[in-house]
Design a protein around this motif. Structure first.
Motif, short mmCIF file in Angstrom:
data_model
loop_
_atom_site.label_atom_id
_atom_site.label_comp_id
_atom_site.label_asym_id
_atom_site.label_seq_id
_atom_site.Cartn_x
_atom_site.Cartn_y
_atom_site.Cartn_z
N GLY A 68 0.80 -1.21 0.00
CA GLY A 68 0.00 0.00 0.00
C GLY A 68 0.83 1.26 0.00
N GLU A 69 2.11 1.13 -0.37
CA GLU A 69 3.00 2.29 -0.43
C GLU A 69 3.49 2.46 -1.86
OE1 GLU A 69 6.07 1.99 2.49
OE2 GLU A 69 4.65 1.60 4.10
N PHE A 70 3.36 3.68 -2.35
CA PHE A 70 3.75 3.99 -3.72
C PHE A 70 4.67 5.20 -3.73
CE2 PHE A 70 -0.34 1.88 -3.77
CZ PHE A 70 -0.09 0.84 -4.66
N SER A 71 5.42 5.36 -4.82
CA SER A 71 6.40 6.44 -4.94
C SER A 71 5.93 7.50 -5.91
CB SER A 71 7.72 5.86 -5.45
OG SER A 71 8.17 4.84 -4.62
N LEU A 72 6.47 8.69 -5.75
CA LEU A 72 6.19 9.79 -6.65
C LEU A 72 6.55 9.39 -8.08
CD1 LEU A 72 5.28 12.76 -6.76
CD2 LEU A 72 7.69 13.39 -6.52
N ASP A 73 5.67 9.66 -9.02
CA ASP A 73 5.84 9.35 -10.45
C ASP A 73 5.79 7.86 -10.79
OD1 ASP A 73 6.09 12.08 -11.08
OD2 ASP A 73 8.25 12.02 -10.69
N GLN A 74 5.47 7.02 -9.83
CA GLN A 74 5.39 5.59 -10.10
C GLN A 74 4.20 5.29 -11.00
OE1 GLN A 74 5.10 3.16 -6.58
NE2 GLN A 74 5.38 1.26 -7.73
N ALA A 75 4.41 4.43 -12.00
CA ALA A 75 3.33 4.01 -12.89
C ALA A 75 2.43 3.03 -12.15
CB ALA A 75 3.90 3.36 -14.14
N VAL A 76 1.14 3.32 -12.13
CA VAL A 76 0.18 2.50 -11.40
C VAL A 76 -1.09 2.35 -12.22
CG1 VAL A 76 1.05 3.15 -9.11
CG2 VAL A 76 -0.80 4.48 -10.17
N GLY A 91 1.07 12.36 -5.72
CA GLY A 91 1.09 12.86 -4.35
C GLY A 91 0.40 11.91 -3.39
N ARG A 92 0.47 12.28 -2.14
CA ARG A 92 -0.13 11.46 -1.08
C ARG A 92 -1.11 12.31 -0.29
NH1 ARG A 92 3.30 7.29 2.58
NH2 ARG A 92 1.51 6.26 3.51
N LEU A 93 -2.20 11.68 0.11
CA LEU A 93 -3.22 12.36 0.90
C LEU A 93 -3.46 11.51 2.15
CD1 LEU A 93 -5.42 14.57 1.16
CD2 LEU A 93 -6.94 13.04 -0.09
N GLN A 136 14.63 3.46 -7.91
CA GLN A 136 14.86 3.82 -6.51
C GLN A 136 13.65 4.63 -6.04
OE1 GLN A 136 17.43 2.91 -4.56
NE2 GLN A 136 18.11 1.63 -6.25
N PRO A 137 12.62 3.98 -5.48
CA PRO A 137 11.43 4.71 -5.08
C PRO A 137 11.73 5.88 -4.15
CG PRO A 137 11.10 2.35 -4.88
CD PRO A 137 12.55 2.57 -5.17
N GLN A 138 11.02 6.97 -4.40
CA GLN A 138 11.14 8.15 -3.56
C GLN A 138 9.94 8.17 -2.64
OE1 GLN A 138 11.28 11.48 -6.20
NE2 GLN A 138 12.76 10.50 -7.53
N PRO A 139 10.13 7.99 -1.33
CA PRO A 139 8.98 7.99 -0.44
C PRO A 139 8.28 9.34 -0.43
CG PRO A 139 11.05 7.83 0.80
CD PRO A 139 11.39 7.81 -0.65
N LEU A 140 6.96 9.29 -0.28
CA LEU A 140 6.16 10.50 -0.22
C LEU A 140 5.85 10.83 1.23
CD1 LEU A 140 3.68 9.73 -3.09
CD2 LEU A 140 5.39 11.52 -3.08
N GLN A 141 5.83 12.08 1.54
CA GLN A 141 5.47 12.54 2.88
C GLN A 141 3.97 12.78 2.93
OE1 GLN A 141 7.79 12.57 5.27
NE2 GLN A 141 9.20 11.83 3.69
N ASN A 142 3.37 12.57 4.09
CA ASN A 142 1.94 12.85 4.27
C ASN A 142 1.66 14.32 4.18
OD1 ASN A 142 1.42 10.20 4.63
ND2 ASN A 142 1.47 10.28 6.86
#
Length: 142
Positions: A68-76, A91-93, A136-142
């Motif tokens: 349930g964790e995704f990275s910025l610009d990741q194709a989904v 982005g993350r909400l 290299q996934p970039q974690p998103l901040q809440n």
């Protein structure tokens, strides 16, 4: 409203309803495909049926379970309007929702993480992670 062109338009587990002209050399082999979860715009209760050619038909993509964790610009792919739609994380909400951007409609929509999966591409007869996948996934901040 997500884009009107589902990335996996022929990858649902619905059966092929009818094969036509399979051995008739004057016709290109094709099939009529009836979806389980997509419906005609003009008839909500009637499943969408399309004509497909052999090169359009492929198996369902692999089931990939994420945490349930995704990275910025990741194709989904996001599940909406009874189908999976290709986009990218923008982005993350909160802790369990992500914004998905759809290029075909220039829309950004928030989805819970359980309605999002990693995108795969059908390449040379195999499902592979999309080339848009971040190595290299970039974690998103809440």
């Amino acid at each position: 409203m997500p884009p009107m062109d589902s990335r996996y338009c022929v990858n649902h587990n619905s059966p092929l309803i009818l094969y036509l002209h399979l051995f008739d050399p004057t016709h290109i082999p094709h099939a009529h495909y009836r979806y389980k979860t997509l419906f005609r715009d003009d008839a909500v209760s009637e499943p969408l049926t399309e004509t497909l050619f052999p090169w359009d038909i492929r198996p369902s993509p692999p089931k990939v379970y994420s945490r349930g964790e995704f990275s910025l610009d990741q194709a989904v792919d996001a599940f909406d309007n009874n189908g999976w739609w290709s986009g990218e994380i923008t982005g993350r909400l909160g802790p369990h929702h992500y914004y998905v951007y759809f290029r075909t409609t220039n829309e950004e929509i928030a989805y819970p993480s359980n309605k999002i999966k990693v995108h795969h591409e059908w390449v040379n007869g195999d499902w592979i992670l999309s080339q848009r996948e971040q190595p290299q996934p970039q974690p998103l901040q809440n």
